[in-house]
Motif scaffolding. Structure first.
Motif, PDB file in Angstrom:
ATOM      1  N   ASP A   5      -2.754 -11.285  -1.542  1.00  0.00           N
ATOM      2  CA  ASP A   5      -3.019  -9.860  -1.749  1.00  0.00           C
ATOM      3  C   ASP A   5      -2.048  -9.357  -2.818  1.00  0.00           C
ATOM      4  O   ASP A   5      -0.880  -9.095  -2.554  1.00  0.00           O
ATOM      5  N   TYR A   6      -2.541  -9.202  -4.047  1.00  0.00           N
ATOM      6  CA  TYR A   6      -1.681  -8.822  -5.163  1.00  0.00           C
ATOM      7  C   TYR A   6      -1.329  -7.338  -5.157  1.00  0.00           C
ATOM      8  O   TYR A   6      -0.489  -6.901  -5.946  1.00  0.00           O
ATOM      9  N   PHE A   7      -1.982  -6.585  -4.307  1.00  0.00           N
ATOM     10  CA  PHE A   7      -1.658  -5.166  -4.192  1.00  0.00           C
ATOM     11  C   PHE A   7      -0.703  -4.886  -3.026  1.00  0.00           C
ATOM     12  O   PHE A   7      -0.347  -3.725  -2.798  1.00  0.00           O
TER      13      PHE A   7
ATOM     14  N   VAL B  51       8.819   0.080  -7.568  1.00  0.00           N
ATOM     15  CA  VAL B  51       7.574  -0.652  -7.824  1.00  0.00           C
ATOM     16  C   VAL B  51       7.847  -1.904  -8.657  1.00  0.00           C
ATOM     17  O   VAL B  51       7.357  -2.997  -8.347  1.00  0.00           O
TER      18      VAL B  51
ATOM     19  N   TYR C  44       7.480  -5.949  -7.341  1.00  0.00           N
ATOM     20  CA  TYR C  44       6.611  -6.945  -7.967  1.00  0.00           C
ATOM     21  C   TYR C  44       7.402  -8.123  -8.515  1.00  0.00           C
ATOM     22  O   TYR C  44       6.913  -9.262  -8.524  1.00  0.00           O
TER      23      TYR C  44
ATOM     24  N   LEU D 192       2.489  -2.802  -3.794  1.00  0.00           N
ATOM     25  CA  LEU D 192       2.189  -1.401  -4.058  1.00  0.00           C
ATOM     26  C   LEU D 192       1.938  -0.636  -2.753  1.00  0.00           C
ATOM     27  O   LEU D 192       2.375   0.511  -2.594  1.00  0.00           O
ATOM     28  N   LYS D 193       1.240  -1.273  -1.826  1.00  0.00           N
ATOM     29  CA  LYS D 193       0.961  -0.637  -0.534  1.00  0.00           C
ATOM     30  C   LYS D 193       2.256  -0.316   0.202  1.00  0.00           C
ATOM     31  O   LYS D 193       2.422   0.787   0.750  1.00  0.00           O
TER      32      LYS D 193
ATOM     33  N   ASN E 224       7.841 -10.094  -5.346  1.00  0.00           N
ATOM     34  CA  ASN E 224       6.618 -10.693  -4.837  1.00  0.00           C
ATOM     35  C   ASN E 224       6.048 -11.745  -5.771  1.00  0.00           C
ATOM     36  O   ASN E 224       5.585 -12.805  -5.328  1.00  0.00           O
TER      37      ASN E 224
ATOM     38  N   THR F 125       1.490 -12.583   0.748  1.00  0.00           N
ATOM     39  CA  THR F 125       2.250 -11.597  -0.018  1.00  0.00           C
ATOM     40  C   THR F 125       2.646 -10.383   0.802  1.00  0.00           C
ATOM     41  O   THR F 125       3.670  -9.749   0.538  1.00  0.00           O
TER      42      THR F 125
ATOM     43  N   ASP G 220       5.269  -0.119  -1.157  1.00  0.00           N
ATOM     44  CA  ASP G 220       6.081   0.807  -1.943  1.00  0.00           C
ATOM     45  C   ASP G 220       5.792   2.250  -1.536  1.00  0.00           C
ATOM     46  O   ASP G 220       6.713   3.037  -1.284  1.00  0.00           O
TER      47      ASP G 220
END
Length: 413
Positions: A278-280, A258, A262, A283-284, A265, A191, A286
């Protein structure tokens, strides 16, 4: 309450709705909202793994020389000084200097080279000499000669020192393909690579330029509605009023960033079932990649609008964005240079995730993002100073600009 009031004013404006529509359309047109056609798979021995660019002198020198000689023969040099193709034709004196550079590299007679101008070639790839004819030429010396060629052409050519790596195309080996796959699945956890590609296009196509329009429109809205006098009489300090407006615009800008990251992704999560993701990651990227550029664009809009009461910030940011976007990504290091408004990562399709390049240039990216964050905060502080000065009657926005231009005209007359 001031922040919420400003946020509501931004998000319920027609200009914000238009901004969101433009963002969706721009990113959809670049194919970064759906990566379904870009699945990475584990390499199989004996396959074709594409090509990559490496700074290998033995590959770069003959390829660059061959290209230069062909363009010299035709007196038609392809350059991209501001991102658009420009066919450069040289005069006799400049052509002679190019011939001297080729002779210096090859050890051939300069007059013989000069006489080959306009010669008909049976094959676009045939060249009757090579760099190997001059055994004493180092790669550093070759780079200097090629840089001189670029200077003669006016810049933007493939012969600039930092652009020569473009001639270093080599096949990706099975071992290298396995290493890249390991980094994509391990370091990036799949991701991360997609989030980085989304961010690459997001800053370049949307968040480096369009937030300035939003900032200018919102900042001028009160002025056009004759609300400036009311705002200036508020007891709240200028830094609070300007700061809350800045945070409101930034919040409004980052919400679609954001959400769209998503959307982009999540479209690939089902393609890698059973793998560690890595589902975050969106956000990282962004907040680490996109937001500093958006912060700068908004800050430019607010500062110049507060200072002049005119939309001149759009021209300032537009010129900056255009130059930054079109300087061309000659190398990965240039794409991550300290002053890049929109750091680029997707150099070409030869290496999709380019995880190792990202790792190698991560410290450069961090310095760049921190620098732009600091610059934007300073500009917002300067906007607050201008706001206070106008509230106290020390400056009068576009009246000051008109006075400056009138003074210039009077001195000229």
């Amino acid at each position: 309450m001031l922040y919420l009031r400003e946020l509501k004013k931004v998000m319920f404006s027609f200009s914000y709705i238009l901004f969101v529509i433009i963002a969706v359309f721009a990113l959809f047109s670049q194919g970064v909202l759906d990566f379904a056609d870009n699945i990475i798979s584990e390499p199989v021995a004996g396959g074709n793994y594409g090509a990559k660019r490496e700074e290998i002198p033995e590959v770069i020198m003959p390829a660059a020389l061959q290209s230069l000689y062909i363009e010299f023969q035709e007196n038609n040099y392809k350059c991209y000084p501001v991102g658009f193709l420009k066919n450069v034709k040289l005069n006799d004196e400049e052509q002679m200097r190019i011939a001297e550079i080729i002779a210096d590299i090859t050890g051939m007679d300069v007059d013989e080279i000069y006489r080959t101008q306009g010669a008909v070639r049976s094959n676009g790839n045939d060249v009757f000499f090579g760099v190997s004819d001059n055994k004493n030429l180092s790669y550093a010396a070759f780079q200097e000669r090629m840089q001189e060629v670029d200077d003669i052409l006016g810049g933007g050519s493939s012969y600039a020192k930092e652009a020569l790596i473009g001639f270093g195309t080599v096949s990706v080996s099975y071992e290298d393909a396995c290493t890249a796959y390991g980094l994509a699945t391990g370091q990036d956890q799949i991701t991360g690579g997609y989030a980085r590609l989304f961010s690459d296009y997001a800053v370049a196509m949307v968040f480096a330029i369009f937030p300035v329009f939003l900032a200018v429109i919102i900042s001028m809205k009160d002025h056009h509605a004759k609300m400036s006098e009311l705002i200036y009489t508020r007891k709240a300090p200028g830094i609070r009023i300007v700061g809350m407006r800045y945070l409101a615009v930034l919040t409004a800008v980052m919400i679609p960033a954001v959400i769209l990251s998503y959307v982009s992704n999540a479209a690939v999560w089902g393609m890698y079932q059973g793998m560690e993701l890595d589902y975050f990651a969106p956000l990282k990227y962004d907040f680490g990649w996109i937001m500093p550029t958006a912060m700068m664009s908004i800050a430019v809009g607010m500062f110049f609008t507060e200072l002049t009461n005119t939309p001149i910030a759009i021209a300032v940011q537009g010129i900056w964005w255009f130059i930054d976007l079109n300087v061309g990504m000659r190398s990965v290091s240039a794409a991550y240079s300290l002053m890049r408004l929109a750091p680029r990562h997707n150099a070409d399709s030869s290496s999709y995730f380019r995880t190792q390049d990202f790792i190698d240039n991560f410290s450069n990216l961090v310095c760049n993002r921190l620098l732009f964050t600091a610059f934007s905060i300073l500009l917002v502080a300067a906007a607050a100073v201008a706001f206070e000065a106008k509230r106290k009657g020390k400056i009068n926005g576009n009246h000051e600009i008109k006075r400056i231009f009138a003074g210039i005209k009077n001195r000229r007359d």
